[in-house]
Design a protein around this motif. Structure first.
Motif, PDB file in Angstrom:
ATOM      1  N   GLY A 196      -9.471  -8.795 -20.950  1.00 45.25           N
ATOM      2  CA  GLY A 196      -9.704 -10.130 -20.422  1.00 45.25           C
ATOM      3  C   GLY A 196     -11.079 -10.687 -20.708  1.00 45.25           C
ATOM      4  O   GLY A 196     -11.353 -11.854 -20.424  1.00 45.25           O
ATOM      5  N   ARG A 197     -11.957  -9.872 -21.284  1.00 43.88           N
ATOM      6  CA  ARG A 197     -13.341 -10.292 -21.472  1.00 43.88           C
ATOM      7  C   ARG A 197     -13.460 -11.463 -22.448  1.00 43.88           C
ATOM      8  O   ARG A 197     -14.148 -12.433 -22.192  1.00 43.88           O
ATOM      9  N   GLY A 198     -12.754 -11.374 -23.576  1.00 48.40           N
ATOM     10  CA  GLY A 198     -12.830 -12.440 -24.571  1.00 48.40           C
ATOM     11  C   GLY A 198     -12.336 -13.760 -24.023  1.00 48.40           C
ATOM     12  O   GLY A 198     -12.935 -14.810 -24.261  1.00 48.40           O
ATOM     13  N   LEU A 199     -11.222 -13.716 -23.268  1.00 50.99           N
ATOM     14  CA  LEU A 199     -10.678 -14.936 -22.688  1.00 50.99           C
ATOM     15  C   LEU A 199     -11.644 -15.536 -21.677  1.00 50.99           C
ATOM     16  O   LEU A 199     -11.859 -16.752 -21.638  1.00 50.99           O
ATOM     17  N   ALA A 200     -12.258 -14.666 -20.827  1.00 54.13           N
ATOM     18  CA  ALA A 200     -13.193 -15.157 -19.815  1.00 54.13           C
ATOM     19  C   ALA A 200     -14.428 -15.788 -20.459  1.00 54.13           C
ATOM     20  O   ALA A 200     -14.895 -16.849 -20.028  1.00 54.13           O
ATOM     21  N   LEU A 204     -23.566 -19.418 -27.030  1.00 54.70           N
ATOM     22  CA  LEU A 204     -23.829 -17.994 -26.874  1.00 54.70           C
ATOM     23  C   LEU A 204     -22.600 -17.258 -26.345  1.00 54.70           C
ATOM     24  O   LEU A 204     -22.235 -16.178 -26.827  1.00 54.70           O
ATOM     25  N   LEU A 205     -21.921 -17.843 -25.365  1.00 54.24           N
ATOM     26  CA  LEU A 205     -20.726 -17.212 -24.805  1.00 54.24           C
ATOM     27  C   LEU A 205     -19.607 -17.133 -25.836  1.00 54.24           C
ATOM     28  O   LEU A 205     -18.911 -16.121 -25.928  1.00 54.24           O
ATOM     29  N   LEU A 206     -19.432 -18.189 -26.617  1.00 52.37           N
ATOM     30  CA  LEU A 206     -18.367 -18.185 -27.608  1.00 52.37           C
ATOM     31  C   LEU A 206     -18.630 -17.152 -28.697  1.00 52.37           C
ATOM     32  O   LEU A 206     -17.713 -16.467 -29.160  1.00 52.37           O
ATOM     33  N   GLY A 236     -21.468  -9.322 -21.218  1.00 58.93           N
ATOM     34  CA  GLY A 236     -20.672 -10.105 -22.142  1.00 58.93           C
ATOM     35  C   GLY A 236     -21.510 -11.007 -22.998  1.00 58.93           C
ATOM     36  O   GLY A 236     -21.069 -11.444 -24.052  1.00 58.93           O
ATOM     37  N   VAL A 237     -22.711 -11.344 -22.607  1.00 62.22           N
ATOM     38  CA  VAL A 237     -23.572 -12.209 -23.390  1.00 62.22           C
ATOM     39  C   VAL A 237     -24.560 -11.348 -24.156  1.00 62.22           C
ATOM     40  O   VAL A 237     -25.391 -10.670 -23.570  1.00 62.22           O
ATOM     41  N   ASP A 238     -24.459 -11.320 -25.472  1.00 66.86           N
ATOM     42  CA  ASP A 238     -25.272 -10.456 -26.308  1.00 66.86           C
ATOM     43  C   ASP A 238     -26.153 -11.312 -27.194  1.00 66.86           C
ATOM     44  O   ASP A 238     -25.735 -11.767 -28.258  1.00 66.86           O
ATOM     45  N   ALA A 239     -27.393 -11.562 -26.771  1.00 70.41           N
ATOM     46  CA  ALA A 239     -28.304 -12.384 -27.557  1.00 70.41           C
ATOM     47  C   ALA A 239     -28.660 -11.702 -28.870  1.00 70.41           C
ATOM     48  O   ALA A 239     -28.844 -12.370 -29.897  1.00 70.41           O
ATOM     49  N   ALA A 240     -28.746 -10.370 -28.870  1.00 62.82           N
ATOM     50  CA  ALA A 240     -29.048  -9.643 -30.103  1.00 62.82           C
ATOM     51  C   ALA A 240     -27.946  -9.843 -31.124  1.00 62.82           C
ATOM     52  O   ALA A 240     -28.196  -9.920 -32.334  1.00 62.82           O
ATOM     53  N   LEU A 241     -26.710  -9.920 -30.647  1.00 64.54           N
ATOM     54  CA  LEU A 241     -25.587 -10.174 -31.549  1.00 64.54           C
ATOM     55  C   LEU A 241     -25.766 -11.505 -32.262  1.00 64.54           C
ATOM     56  O   LEU A 241     -25.517 -11.627 -33.465  1.00 64.54           O
ATOM     57  N   LEU A 256     -22.311 -17.093 -14.959  1.00 61.32           N
ATOM     58  CA  LEU A 256     -20.980 -16.498 -14.919  1.00 61.32           C
ATOM     59  C   LEU A 256     -20.644 -15.810 -16.235  1.00 61.32           C
ATOM     60  O   LEU A 256     -19.928 -14.807 -16.260  1.00 61.32           O
ATOM     61  N   GLY A 257     -21.170 -16.344 -17.333  1.00 59.34           N
ATOM     62  CA  GLY A 257     -20.941 -15.713 -18.618  1.00 59.34           C
ATOM     63  C   GLY A 257     -21.524 -14.321 -18.666  1.00 59.34           C
ATOM     64  O   GLY A 257     -20.924 -13.391 -19.225  1.00 59.34           O
ATOM     65  N   ALA A 258     -22.696 -14.141 -18.076  1.00 56.02           N
ATOM     66  CA  ALA A 258     -23.308 -12.815 -18.037  1.00 56.02           C
ATOM     67  C   ALA A 258     -22.466 -11.839 -17.216  1.00 56.02           C
ATOM     68  O   ALA A 258     -22.354 -10.657 -17.552  1.00 56.02           O
ATOM     69  N   LEU A 259     -21.844 -12.338 -16.140  1.00 56.93           N
ATOM     70  CA  LEU A 259     -21.015 -11.477 -15.300  1.00 56.93           C
ATOM     71  C   LEU A 259     -19.686 -11.123 -15.963  1.00 56.93           C
ATOM     72  O   LEU A 259     -19.054 -10.138 -15.590  1.00 56.93           O
ATOM     73  N   ALA A 260     -19.270 -11.923 -16.942  1.00 63.03           N
ATOM     74  CA  ALA A 260     -17.977 -11.672 -17.595  1.00 63.03           C
ATOM     75  C   ALA A 260     -17.962 -10.337 -18.325  1.00 63.03           C
ATOM     76  O   ALA A 260     -16.897  -9.783 -18.600  1.00 63.03           O
TER      77      ALA A 260
END
Length: 300
Positions: free
Chosen positions: A171-175, A220-222, A48-53, A160-164
């Motif tokens: 549910g991914r966006g909400l998490a 980053l998560l947002l 869920g965490v995309d640093a390249a993005l 936890l963000g990485a595990l989302a």
């Protein structure tokens, strides 16, 4: 209160601009193998965490504009936290969801229903009650244990963000938005735990590192949350994470209080403002598929 509301306007507008930029970045060369309308792009099944993005989004002018608004909003937020209880500032920032919905209606061409406009009015009513009931900020500086707890929370948010990313698409966006909210909540509390601005005081205070790590993780998560789903749904998670926990910390550990005899009005106003924001998330879905014409300015 003016600073808190100004921060909400900045953050709410920045959210939509960054959502447009994040989705445009997801449709770049790195995601050419996916369908053009897929918000997840080629990485939708990855973490869920995309640093390249984030790096790709930084090439979009809308993302830069959103960053500028975030910077102004952060300064206003700090000013508000220095003069108001955390629960008041948090609820005021929840109004950013109302701003997000209205700006999305303009930039993303979403038609707001009567229920959505009613939710905007509910948020405003809750903020009005909070404005009447709020007292001064608490006079407690916070213990060393609380400062380290904020630092530990910031680390947990990032993990936890990485595990989302393992969650289903729905549910991914909400998490991710919720994780971002917890990160920004760490920032809110940490601002109050920094009691000196000299280099020696800053570098030896765990709250300084909690603020930096929590804010970075939340950012980053947002960004990843906005790329993977509804703008309002992601922001709903943000609202929950950055209001309830920090409010409790402010009241229990930092001495935040209300005006004499108006504690009930503060609780009611807080609940109404957050409920109105969440109602917008439930009924005010921004479209997942957003086509942006890069040759023309964004507008109605």
């Amino acid at each position: 209160m003016v600073c808190a509301l100004g921060a909400a306007v900045c953050f709410g507008t920045a959210t939509v601009l960054q959502a447009i930029a994040a989705r445009a970045a997801a449709r770049g060369p790195e995601s050419s193998g996916s369908s053009a309308g897929s918000p997840g792009g080629a990485s939708s099944g990855a973490s869920g965490v995309d640093a390249a993005l984030l790096l790709r989004a930084l090439r979009e002018w809308r993302y830069i504009a959103g960053l500028a608004l975030d910077g102004v909003g952060f300064v206003l937020q700090i000013a508000a936290l220095r003069s108001l209880p955390i629960y008041t500032v948090g609820a005021a920032l929840a109004a950013s969801l109302a701003v997000t919905a209205v700006v999305a209606a303009w930039l993303l061409h979403v038609r707001l229903s009567g229920l959505e406009w009613g939710a905007v009015a509910v948020v405003c009513a809750g903020l009005a009650m909070l404005g009447l009931a709020s007292g001064e900020e608490g006079d407690k500086t916070g213990s060393t244990a609380l400062k380290y707890a904020m630092l530990g929370t910031a680390v947990v948010v990032l993990l936890l963000g990485a595990l989302a990313g393992r969650l289903p698409d729905r549910g991914r966006g909400l998490a991710l938005g919720l994780g971002a909210g917890f990160g920004f909540g760490v920032v809110e509390v940490s601002v109050r735990l920094i009691d000196g601005l000299t280099p020696s005081a800053l570098f030896t205070n765990p709250a300084t590192y909690a603020l930096l790590l929590g804010g970075g993780a939340a950012f980053l998560l947002l960004t990843s949350a906005l790329q993977r789903g509804s703008v309002t749904t992601a922001t709903a998670g943000l609202v929950i994470g950055e209001t309830i926990g920090p409010a409790v910390v402010g009241v229990v550990w930092l001495g935040d209080r209300t005006r004499e005899g108006l504690a009930w009005l503060a609780v009611l106003g807080f609940a109404v403002a957050v409920a109105g924001a969440l109602a917008l998330a439930r009924f005010g879905e921004a479209p997942v598929e957003v086509e942006v014409d890069e040759s023309e300015p964004v507008g109605p």
